[in-house]
Scaffold this active site. Structure first.
Site, PDB file in Angstrom:
ATOM      1  N   ASP A  53       0.815  -1.224   0.000  1.00 24.62           N
ATOM      2  CA  ASP A  53       0.000   0.000   0.000  1.00 24.62           C
ATOM      3  C   ASP A  53       0.844   1.266   0.000  1.00 24.62           C
ATOM      4  O   ASP A  53       2.059   1.224   0.218  1.00 24.62           O
ATOM      5  CB  ASP A  53      -0.959  -0.038   1.199  1.00 24.62           C
TER       6      ASP A  53
ATOM      7  N   TYR B 170       7.248  -9.787   6.722  1.00 32.20           N
ATOM      8  CA  TYR B 170       7.081  -8.342   6.903  1.00 32.20           C
ATOM      9  C   TYR B 170       7.746  -7.912   8.204  1.00 32.20           C
ATOM     10  O   TYR B 170       7.757  -8.658   9.183  1.00 32.20           O
ATOM     11  CB  TYR B 170       5.599  -7.973   6.985  1.00 32.20           C
TER      12      TYR B 170
END
Lengths: 250, 250
Positions: A52, A110
Protein backbone atom coordinates in the site's frame (compact mmCIF):
# COMPACT_ATOMS: atom_id res chain seq x y z
CA UNK A 1 12.86 -15.53 -21.41
CA UNK A 2 11.15 -15.20 -18.05
CA UNK A 3 13.07 -13.19 -15.48
CA UNK A 4 12.42 -13.11 -11.75
CA UNK A 5 13.37 -9.67 -10.49
CA UNK A 6 14.23 -8.97 -6.84
CA UNK A 7 13.94 -5.27 -5.97
CA UNK A 8 13.68 -2.79 -3.12
CA UNK A 9 11.92 0.53 -2.88
CA UNK A 10 11.25 3.55 -0.73
CA UNK A 11 7.45 3.76 -0.77
CA UNK A 12 7.32 7.34 0.58
CA UNK A 13 6.57 9.03 -2.73
CA UNK A 14 4.37 6.36 -4.29
CA UNK A 15 0.61 5.85 -4.28
CA UNK A 16 1.45 2.19 -3.64
CA UNK A 17 2.92 -0.68 -5.63
CA UNK A 18 0.02 -1.39 -8.00
CA UNK A 19 -0.65 0.65 -11.15
CA UNK A 20 -3.45 3.22 -10.80
CA UNK A 21 -4.34 5.64 -13.58
CA UNK A 22 -2.86 9.10 -13.04
CA UNK A 23 -0.88 8.09 -9.97
CA UNK A 24 2.80 7.50 -9.35
CA UNK A 25 3.25 3.79 -8.63
CA UNK A 26 6.21 1.42 -8.28
CA UNK A 27 4.74 -0.98 -10.84
CA UNK A 28 4.45 1.73 -13.48
CA UNK A 29 8.10 2.76 -13.00
CA UNK A 30 9.22 -0.87 -13.32
CA UNK A 31 7.11 -1.50 -16.42
CA UNK A 32 8.45 1.67 -18.07
CA UNK A 33 12.04 0.57 -17.37
CA UNK A 34 11.32 -2.97 -18.61
CA UNK A 35 9.64 -1.66 -21.76
CA UNK A 36 12.68 0.53 -22.42
CA UNK A 37 15.06 -2.42 -22.03
CA UNK A 38 12.76 -4.77 -24.00
CA UNK A 39 13.18 -2.76 -27.22
CA UNK A 40 10.16 -0.55 -26.40
CA UNK A 41 7.81 -3.53 -26.46
CA UNK A 42 5.15 -2.91 -23.81
CA UNK A 43 6.19 -5.20 -20.95
CA UNK A 44 4.00 -6.24 -18.04
CA UNK A 45 5.33 -7.24 -14.62
CA UNK A 46 3.70 -9.69 -12.19
CA UNK A 47 4.67 -9.13 -8.57
CA UNK A 48 4.29 -11.36 -5.50
CA UNK A 49 1.56 -8.96 -4.41
CA UNK A 50 0.88 -5.31 -3.85
CA UNK A 51 2.03 -3.04 -1.05
CA UNK A 52 0.00 0.00 0.00
CA UNK A 53 0.78 3.72 -0.21
CA UNK A 54 3.87 4.61 1.86
CA UNK A 55 4.87 1.00 2.57
CA UNK A 56 8.50 0.11 1.75
CA UNK A 57 10.12 -3.06 0.40
CA UNK A 58 13.52 -4.42 1.38
CA UNK A 59 12.94 -7.34 -0.99
CA UNK A 60 9.96 -7.60 -3.30
CA UNK A 61 9.80 -9.98 -6.29
CA UNK A 62 8.14 -9.89 -9.69
CA UNK A 63 8.49 -11.72 -13.00
CA UNK A 64 8.46 -10.42 -16.55
CA UNK A 65 9.06 -11.89 -20.00
CA UNK A 66 11.86 -10.25 -21.98
CA UNK A 67 12.40 -10.88 -25.69
CA UNK A 68 15.85 -9.35 -26.03
CA UNK A 69 18.88 -11.54 -25.37
CA UNK A 70 20.35 -10.19 -22.13
CA UNK A 71 22.21 -11.69 -19.16
CA UNK A 72 20.77 -11.32 -15.62
CA UNK A 73 23.60 -8.95 -14.65
CA UNK A 74 23.13 -6.72 -17.68
CA UNK A 75 19.37 -6.65 -17.12
CA UNK A 76 19.95 -5.52 -13.52
CA UNK A 77 22.18 -2.67 -14.69
CA UNK A 78 19.89 -1.67 -17.57
CA UNK A 79 16.84 -1.55 -15.30
CA UNK A 80 18.62 0.42 -12.58
CA UNK A 81 19.78 3.01 -15.09
CA UNK A 82 16.13 3.46 -16.17
CA UNK A 83 14.63 3.55 -12.67
CA UNK A 84 14.26 6.48 -10.26
CA UNK A 85 16.62 6.42 -7.26
CA UNK A 86 13.91 5.24 -4.87
CA UNK A 87 13.49 1.88 -6.66
CA UNK A 88 16.43 -0.49 -7.00
CA UNK A 89 16.83 -3.86 -8.70
CA UNK A 90 18.94 -6.07 -6.40
CA UNK A 91 19.11 -9.17 -8.59
CA UNK A 92 17.51 -10.77 -11.63
CA UNK A 93 17.32 -14.49 -12.37
CA UNK A 94 16.20 -16.47 -15.42
CA UNK A 95 13.41 -18.85 -14.37
CA UNK A 96 11.32 -21.38 -16.26
CA UNK A 97 8.32 -20.16 -18.25
CA UNK A 98 5.82 -21.65 -15.80
CA UNK A 99 7.12 -19.80 -12.76
CA UNK A 100 4.75 -17.13 -11.46
CA UNK A 101 5.89 -14.55 -8.90
CA UNK A 102 2.45 -14.46 -7.31
CA UNK A 103 1.07 -17.99 -7.59
CA UNK A 104 4.30 -19.72 -6.52
CA UNK A 105 4.65 -17.70 -3.32
CA UNK A 106 5.19 -20.03 -0.36
CA UNK A 107 5.49 -17.40 2.35
CA UNK A 108 6.30 -13.75 3.02
CA UNK A 109 8.08 -11.81 5.70
CA UNK A 110 7.08 -8.34 6.90
CA UNK A 111 8.76 -6.09 9.47
CA UNK A 112 7.17 -3.15 11.26
CA UNK A 113 9.30 -0.54 13.07
CA UNK A 114 8.13 1.61 15.98
CA UNK A 115 10.42 4.25 17.46
CA UNK A 116 9.92 4.81 21.18
CA UNK A 117 12.93 7.13 21.52
CA UNK A 118 13.34 10.79 20.58
CA UNK A 119 11.90 11.64 17.16
CA UNK A 120 14.57 11.49 14.46
CA UNK A 121 13.88 13.69 11.40
CA UNK A 122 15.93 11.51 9.04
CA UNK A 123 13.67 8.57 9.87
CA UNK A 124 10.38 10.44 9.48
CA UNK A 125 9.25 8.27 6.54
CA UNK A 126 10.80 5.04 7.81
CA UNK A 127 9.51 4.30 11.32
CA UNK A 128 6.26 4.90 13.19
CA UNK A 129 7.05 7.46 15.88
CA UNK A 130 5.29 6.60 19.14
CA UNK A 131 5.73 9.19 21.88
CA UNK A 132 4.43 7.27 24.89
CA UNK A 133 5.56 4.21 26.81
CA UNK A 134 4.52 0.76 25.70
CA UNK A 135 4.26 -2.38 27.80
CA UNK A 136 6.51 -4.40 25.50
CA UNK A 137 6.38 -7.60 27.53
CA UNK A 138 2.56 -7.62 27.26
CA UNK A 139 2.91 -7.10 23.50
CA UNK A 140 5.38 -10.01 23.27
CA UNK A 141 2.86 -12.21 25.00
CA UNK A 142 -0.09 -11.07 22.88
CA UNK A 143 1.65 -11.45 19.51
CA UNK A 144 1.71 -15.24 20.03
CA UNK A 145 -2.08 -15.25 19.55
CA UNK A 146 -1.50 -14.72 15.82
CA UNK A 147 0.72 -17.80 15.41
CA UNK A 148 -0.78 -20.73 13.50
CA UNK A 149 -3.75 -21.05 11.14
CA UNK A 150 -6.57 -18.57 11.75
CA UNK A 151 -9.35 -16.77 9.95
CA UNK A 152 -7.95 -13.21 10.05
CA UNK A 153 -11.21 -11.55 8.96
CA UNK A 154 -11.14 -9.26 12.04
CA UNK A 155 -7.84 -7.79 10.86
CA UNK A 156 -8.67 -7.14 7.23
CA UNK A 157 -9.78 -3.77 5.91
CA UNK A 158 -12.23 -3.67 2.98
CA UNK A 159 -12.56 -7.43 2.63
CA UNK A 160 -15.25 -8.93 0.49
CA UNK A 161 -17.62 -11.16 2.44
CA UNK A 162 -16.81 -14.27 0.46
CA UNK A 163 -13.04 -13.76 0.54
CA UNK A 164 -11.13 -16.58 2.19
CA UNK A 165 -9.31 -14.96 5.13
CA UNK A 166 -7.64 -18.09 6.48
CA UNK A 167 -3.87 -17.71 6.62
CA UNK A 168 -1.06 -19.33 8.60
CA UNK A 169 1.45 -17.24 10.51
CA UNK A 170 4.68 -19.12 11.20
CA UNK A 171 6.67 -16.39 12.92
CA UNK A 172 5.53 -13.47 15.06
CA UNK A 173 8.20 -11.78 17.17
CA UNK A 174 9.05 -8.44 18.75
CA UNK A 175 12.69 -7.41 19.09
CA UNK A 176 13.90 -4.38 21.01
CA UNK A 177 16.76 -2.69 19.15
CA UNK A 178 18.03 0.40 20.98
CA UNK A 179 14.85 2.42 21.42
CA UNK A 180 12.98 0.78 18.55
CA UNK A 181 10.63 -2.16 18.33
CA UNK A 182 10.96 -4.45 15.33
CA UNK A 183 7.82 -6.55 14.87
CA UNK A 184 8.31 -9.46 12.45
CA UNK A 185 5.59 -11.55 10.84
CA UNK A 186 6.19 -14.47 8.54
CA UNK A 187 3.37 -16.44 7.02
CA UNK A 188 1.68 -18.02 4.02
CA UNK A 189 0.24 -14.71 2.93
CA UNK A 190 -1.23 -11.54 4.33
CA UNK A 191 -4.52 -9.82 3.59
CA UNK A 192 -5.01 -6.13 2.92
CA UNK A 193 -3.86 -4.02 5.94
CA UNK A 194 -3.58 -7.24 7.99
CA UNK A 195 -0.07 -6.54 9.30
CA UNK A 196 -0.85 -2.90 10.11
CA UNK A 197 -4.11 -3.93 11.83
CA UNK A 198 -2.31 -6.58 13.88
CA UNK A 199 0.30 -3.96 14.85
CA UNK A 200 -2.54 -1.57 15.72
CA UNK A 201 -4.03 -4.06 18.17
CA UNK A 202 -0.58 -4.86 19.64
CA UNK A 203 -0.14 -1.14 20.36
CA UNK A 204 -3.47 -1.20 22.25
CA UNK A 205 -2.04 -4.10 24.30
CA UNK A 206 1.14 -2.06 24.86
CA UNK A 207 -1.02 0.80 26.13
CA UNK A 208 -2.53 -1.65 28.66
CA UNK A 209 -5.97 -0.97 27.19
CA UNK A 210 -6.62 -4.60 26.26
CA UNK A 211 -5.20 -7.98 27.25
CA UNK A 212 -3.90 -11.03 25.37
CA UNK A 213 -7.29 -12.65 26.03
CA UNK A 214 -9.01 -9.69 24.35
CA UNK A 215 -6.79 -10.16 21.28
CA UNK A 216 -7.87 -13.82 21.15
CA UNK A 217 -11.54 -12.80 21.40
CA UNK A 218 -11.15 -10.21 18.65
CA UNK A 219 -9.46 -12.76 16.36
CA UNK A 220 -12.25 -15.28 17.01
CA UNK A 221 -14.99 -12.64 16.52
CA UNK A 222 -13.99 -12.29 12.83
CA UNK A 223 -15.39 -8.78 13.20
CA UNK A 224 -13.28 -5.88 11.85
CA UNK A 225 -15.18 -3.35 13.98
CA UNK A 226 -13.78 -5.06 17.10
CA UNK A 227 -10.12 -4.46 16.24
CA UNK A 228 -8.19 -1.23 16.59
CA UNK A 229 -6.60 1.45 14.48
CA UNK A 230 -4.53 0.60 11.44
CA UNK A 231 -0.87 1.41 12.21
CA UNK A 232 0.67 3.97 9.81
CA UNK A 233 2.21 2.78 6.53
CA UNK A 234 5.66 4.35 7.04
CA UNK A 235 6.76 1.71 9.61
CA UNK A 236 6.00 -1.26 7.34
CA UNK A 237 8.48 -3.17 5.15
CA UNK A 238 7.96 -6.16 2.90
CA UNK A 239 11.20 -7.97 3.76
CA UNK A 240 11.26 -11.16 1.78
CA UNK A 241 9.21 -13.57 -0.30
CA UNK A 242 9.89 -17.31 -0.31
CA UNK A 243 9.04 -19.46 -3.32
CA UNK A 244 7.96 -22.97 -4.15
CA UNK A 245 9.12 -24.47 -7.42
CA UNK A 246 11.71 -21.77 -7.96
CA UNK A 247 13.95 -23.28 -10.59
CA UNK A 248 16.65 -20.68 -11.31
CA UNK A 249 18.09 -21.49 -14.72
CA UNK A 250 20.77 -18.78 -14.67
CA UNK B 1 16.00 34.67 28.88
CA UNK B 2 18.70 33.05 26.77
CA UNK B 3 17.89 29.52 25.63
CA UNK B 4 20.34 27.01 24.23
CA UNK B 5 18.48 24.82 21.77
CA UNK B 6 19.67 21.34 20.78
CA UNK B 7 18.10 20.17 17.52
CA UNK B 8 18.41 17.65 14.69
CA UNK B 9 17.52 17.92 11.03
CA UNK B 10 17.31 16.09 7.75
CA UNK B 11 19.28 18.37 5.43
CA UNK B 12 17.97 16.75 2.20
CA UNK B 13 15.48 19.44 1.33
CA UNK B 14 17.42 22.49 2.55
CA UNK B 15 19.83 24.82 0.80
CA UNK B 16 21.94 24.50 3.96
CA UNK B 17 21.70 25.69 7.55
CA UNK B 18 22.36 29.41 7.05
CA UNK B 19 19.72 31.89 5.90
CA UNK B 20 19.94 32.83 2.21
CA UNK B 21 17.37 35.08 0.54
CA UNK B 22 14.78 33.14 -1.45
CA UNK B 23 16.06 29.74 -0.34
CA UNK B 24 14.71 27.14 2.07
CA UNK B 25 17.09 27.00 5.03
CA UNK B 26 17.07 25.39 8.47
CA UNK B 27 17.86 28.71 10.17
CA UNK B 28 14.88 30.44 8.57
CA UNK B 29 12.51 27.67 9.73
CA UNK B 30 13.88 27.91 13.28
CA UNK B 31 13.64 31.71 13.37
CA UNK B 32 10.05 31.59 12.10
CA UNK B 33 9.12 29.09 14.82
CA UNK B 34 10.93 31.14 17.49
CA UNK B 35 9.28 34.36 16.34
CA UNK B 36 5.88 32.63 16.53
CA UNK B 37 6.55 31.45 20.09
CA UNK B 38 8.12 34.79 21.12
CA UNK B 39 4.82 36.66 20.63
CA UNK B 40 5.63 37.44 16.98
CA UNK B 41 8.70 39.44 17.95
CA UNK B 42 11.34 38.86 15.25
CA UNK B 43 13.78 36.45 16.91
CA UNK B 44 17.30 35.71 15.70
CA UNK B 45 19.11 32.43 16.35
CA UNK B 46 22.90 31.96 16.70
CA UNK B 47 24.11 28.47 15.88
CA UNK B 48 27.42 26.73 16.62
CA UNK B 49 28.12 27.08 12.89
CA UNK B 50 26.64 26.39 9.52
CA UNK B 51 26.22 23.10 7.68
CA UNK B 52 26.13 22.95 3.89
CA UNK B 53 23.34 21.95 1.50
CA UNK B 54 22.27 18.33 2.01
CA UNK B 55 24.29 17.85 5.23
CA UNK B 56 22.35 16.46 8.20
CA UNK B 57 22.56 17.10 11.94
CA UNK B 58 22.05 14.54 14.70
CA UNK B 59 22.77 17.28 17.26
CA UNK B 60 23.25 20.92 16.35
CA UNK B 61 23.07 23.78 18.89
CA UNK B 62 21.98 27.40 18.75
CA UNK B 63 20.98 30.09 21.23
CA UNK B 64 18.19 32.62 21.12
CA UNK B 65 16.75 35.21 23.51
CA UNK B 66 13.10 34.76 24.34
CA UNK B 67 11.01 37.45 26.10
CA UNK B 68 8.00 35.35 26.98
CA UNK B 69 8.01 33.41 30.23
CA UNK B 70 8.22 29.76 29.20
CA UNK B 71 9.78 26.60 30.63
CA UNK B 72 12.39 24.65 28.63
CA UNK B 73 9.97 21.76 28.13
CA UNK B 74 7.15 23.99 26.93
CA UNK B 75 9.52 25.80 24.58
CA UNK B 76 10.57 22.45 23.10
CA UNK B 77 6.96 21.48 22.48
CA UNK B 78 5.98 24.92 21.13
CA UNK B 79 8.91 24.98 18.70
CA UNK B 80 8.29 21.43 17.47
CA UNK B 81 4.65 22.20 16.78
CA UNK B 82 5.79 25.16 14.63
CA UNK B 83 8.59 23.33 12.79
CA UNK B 84 8.40 21.14 9.65
CA UNK B 85 8.84 17.40 10.28
CA UNK B 86 12.45 17.39 9.04
CA UNK B 87 13.67 19.66 11.86
CA UNK B 88 13.26 18.58 15.48
CA UNK B 89 14.09 20.29 18.77
CA UNK B 90 15.56 17.63 21.09
CA UNK B 91 16.08 19.80 24.17
CA UNK B 92 16.18 23.42 25.30
CA UNK B 93 18.10 24.80 28.27
CA UNK B 94 18.16 28.20 29.97
CA UNK B 95 21.75 29.50 29.95
CA UNK B 96 23.34 32.69 31.22
CA UNK B 97 23.13 35.83 29.07
CA UNK B 98 26.81 35.71 28.19
CA UNK B 99 26.73 32.22 26.70
CA UNK B 100 27.20 32.15 22.92
CA UNK B 101 26.49 28.98 20.89
CA UNK B 102 29.26 29.80 18.42
CA UNK B 103 31.98 31.50 20.47
CA UNK B 104 31.83 29.05 23.40
CA UNK B 105 32.27 25.99 21.18
CA UNK B 106 35.06 23.77 22.53
CA UNK B 107 34.88 20.99 19.95
CA UNK B 108 32.62 19.33 17.42
CA UNK B 109 32.00 15.81 16.22
CA UNK B 110 31.16 14.85 12.64
CA UNK B 111 30.34 11.44 11.18
CA UNK B 112 30.49 10.46 7.53
CA UNK B 113 28.77 7.30 6.25
CA UNK B 114 29.81 5.34 3.15
CA UNK B 115 27.78 2.32 2.02
CA UNK B 116 29.86 -0.36 0.32
CA UNK B 117 27.00 -2.87 0.13
CA UNK B 118 24.01 -3.06 -2.22
CA UNK B 119 22.34 0.31 -2.82
CA UNK B 120 19.39 0.82 -0.48
CA UNK B 121 16.70 3.22 -1.79
CA UNK B 122 15.52 4.22 1.68
CA UNK B 123 19.03 5.47 2.47
CA UNK B 124 19.51 7.42 -0.76
CA UNK B 125 19.77 10.78 1.04
CA UNK B 126 21.56 9.45 4.12
CA UNK B 127 24.75 7.63 3.05
CA UNK B 128 27.27 8.03 0.24
CA UNK B 129 26.83 5.00 -1.99
CA UNK B 130 30.20 3.69 -3.19
CA UNK B 131 29.96 0.81 -5.66
CA UNK B 132 33.57 -0.39 -5.68
CA UNK B 133 35.88 -2.01 -3.17
CA UNK B 134 37.89 0.12 -0.78
CA UNK B 135 41.12 -0.78 0.98
CA UNK B 136 39.77 0.02 4.42
CA UNK B 137 42.93 -0.89 6.30
CA UNK B 138 44.93 1.62 4.21
CA UNK B 139 42.25 4.24 4.99
CA UNK B 140 42.48 3.44 8.72
CA UNK B 141 46.21 4.03 8.53
CA UNK B 142 45.96 7.26 6.51
CA UNK B 143 43.27 8.90 8.69
CA UNK B 144 45.80 9.15 11.54
CA UNK B 145 47.65 11.81 9.51
CA UNK B 146 44.87 14.25 10.40
CA UNK B 147 45.25 13.81 14.17
CA UNK B 148 46.76 16.73 16.09
CA UNK B 149 47.25 20.41 15.24
CA UNK B 150 47.70 21.19 11.54
CA UNK B 151 47.12 23.94 9.02
CA UNK B 152 44.27 22.36 7.04
CA UNK B 153 44.45 24.88 4.15
CA UNK B 154 44.82 22.01 1.60
CA UNK B 155 41.41 20.66 2.65
CA UNK B 156 39.39 23.87 2.62
CA UNK B 157 37.23 24.93 -0.29
CA UNK B 158 36.87 28.67 -1.00
CA UNK B 159 39.10 29.85 1.83
CA UNK B 160 40.26 33.40 2.00
CA UNK B 161 44.04 33.71 1.87
CA UNK B 162 44.33 35.34 5.26
CA UNK B 163 41.97 32.93 7.03
CA UNK B 164 43.55 31.00 9.87
CA UNK B 165 43.24 27.33 8.89
CA UNK B 166 44.98 25.86 11.93
CA UNK B 167 42.73 23.39 13.75
CA UNK B 168 43.26 20.45 16.10
CA UNK B 169 41.72 17.06 15.41
CA UNK B 170 41.43 14.94 18.55
CA UNK B 171 39.67 11.89 17.12
CA UNK B 172 39.78 10.38 13.63
CA UNK B 173 38.49 6.83 13.30
CA UNK B 174 36.93 4.48 10.78
CA UNK B 175 34.47 1.82 11.96
CA UNK B 176 33.07 -0.94 9.79
CA UNK B 177 29.40 -1.52 10.61
CA UNK B 178 27.88 -4.27 8.45
CA UNK B 179 28.70 -3.09 4.94
CA UNK B 180 29.07 0.58 5.89
CA UNK B 181 32.03 2.70 6.90
CA UNK B 182 31.50 5.25 9.64
CA UNK B 183 34.24 7.88 9.61
CA UNK B 184 34.34 10.00 12.78
CA UNK B 185 36.18 13.28 13.26
CA UNK B 186 36.28 15.24 16.49
CA UNK B 187 38.17 18.49 16.79
CA UNK B 188 38.33 22.12 17.83
CA UNK B 189 36.52 23.23 14.72
CA UNK B 190 36.23 22.44 11.05
CA UNK B 191 36.60 24.68 8.02
CA UNK B 192 34.31 24.82 5.05
CA UNK B 193 34.11 21.41 3.28
CA UNK B 194 37.05 20.23 5.42
CA UNK B 195 35.43 16.96 6.53
CA UNK B 196 34.15 16.14 3.05
CA UNK B 197 37.57 16.95 1.54
CA UNK B 198 39.34 14.76 4.11
CA UNK B 199 36.87 11.95 3.30
CA UNK B 200 37.52 12.55 -0.41
CA UNK B 201 41.25 12.00 0.05
CA UNK B 202 40.64 8.93 2.24
CA UNK B 203 38.57 7.42 -0.58
CA UNK B 204 41.54 7.97 -2.93
CA UNK B 205 43.65 6.06 -0.39
CA UNK B 206 41.00 3.32 -0.29
CA UNK B 207 41.20 3.10 -4.10
CA UNK B 208 44.98 2.49 -3.71
CA UNK B 209 45.63 5.59 -5.83
CA UNK B 210 47.65 7.38 -3.13
CA UNK B 211 49.45 6.36 0.07
CA UNK B 212 49.47 7.60 3.66
CA UNK B 213 52.71 9.43 2.80
CA UNK B 214 50.93 11.23 -0.05
CA UNK B 215 48.23 12.37 2.40
CA UNK B 216 50.96 13.78 4.66
CA UNK B 217 52.51 15.62 1.71
CA UNK B 218 49.16 17.06 0.62
CA UNK B 219 48.46 18.27 4.17
CA UNK B 220 51.90 19.92 4.38
CA UNK B 221 51.55 21.48 0.90
CA UNK B 222 48.66 23.67 2.14
CA UNK B 223 47.54 23.58 -1.49
CA UNK B 224 43.87 22.82 -2.18
CA UNK B 225 44.61 21.85 -5.78
CA UNK B 226 46.66 18.90 -4.48
CA UNK B 227 43.79 17.26 -2.62
CA UNK B 228 40.97 15.21 -4.15
CA UNK B 229 37.27 15.41 -4.77
CA UNK B 230 34.86 16.69 -2.12
CA UNK B 231 32.79 13.73 -0.88
CA UNK B 232 29.01 14.19 -1.36
CA UNK B 233 26.97 16.03 1.29
CA UNK B 234 24.41 13.28 1.91
CA UNK B 235 26.85 11.10 3.93
CA UNK B 236 27.77 13.86 6.40
CA UNK B 237 26.27 14.42 9.86
CA UNK B 238 27.07 17.03 12.48
CA UNK B 239 26.84 14.73 15.52
CA UNK B 240 27.59 16.84 18.54
CA UNK B 241 28.98 20.13 19.79
CA UNK B 242 30.84 20.42 23.09
CA UNK B 243 30.88 23.65 25.06
CA UNK B 244 33.11 25.60 27.37
CA UNK B 245 31.49 27.71 30.07
CA UNK B 246 28.12 26.08 29.59
CA UNK B 247 26.26 27.06 32.72
CA UNK B 248 22.80 25.52 32.44
CA UNK B 249 20.52 27.44 34.77
CA UNK B 250 17.43 25.30 34.17
Amino acid sequence: MRFLIKFSYDGSNYAGYQIQPGKNTVQECLEKALTEVNNHKKTIIHSSGRTDKGVHAKAQYAHADIDVDITPNKLKRALNSNLPDDIHVIETMIVDDKFHARYNTKSKKYEYYINLGEYNPIEKNYVFQYNHELNVSAMKDAIKVFLGEHDFRAFVTDNKEKENCVRTITKATIDEIDEKLKITFEGTGFLRYQVRNMVGILIKVGENKISTEDVEKILLSKDRTKSGKTAPANGLYLCDVYYDKLNIMK
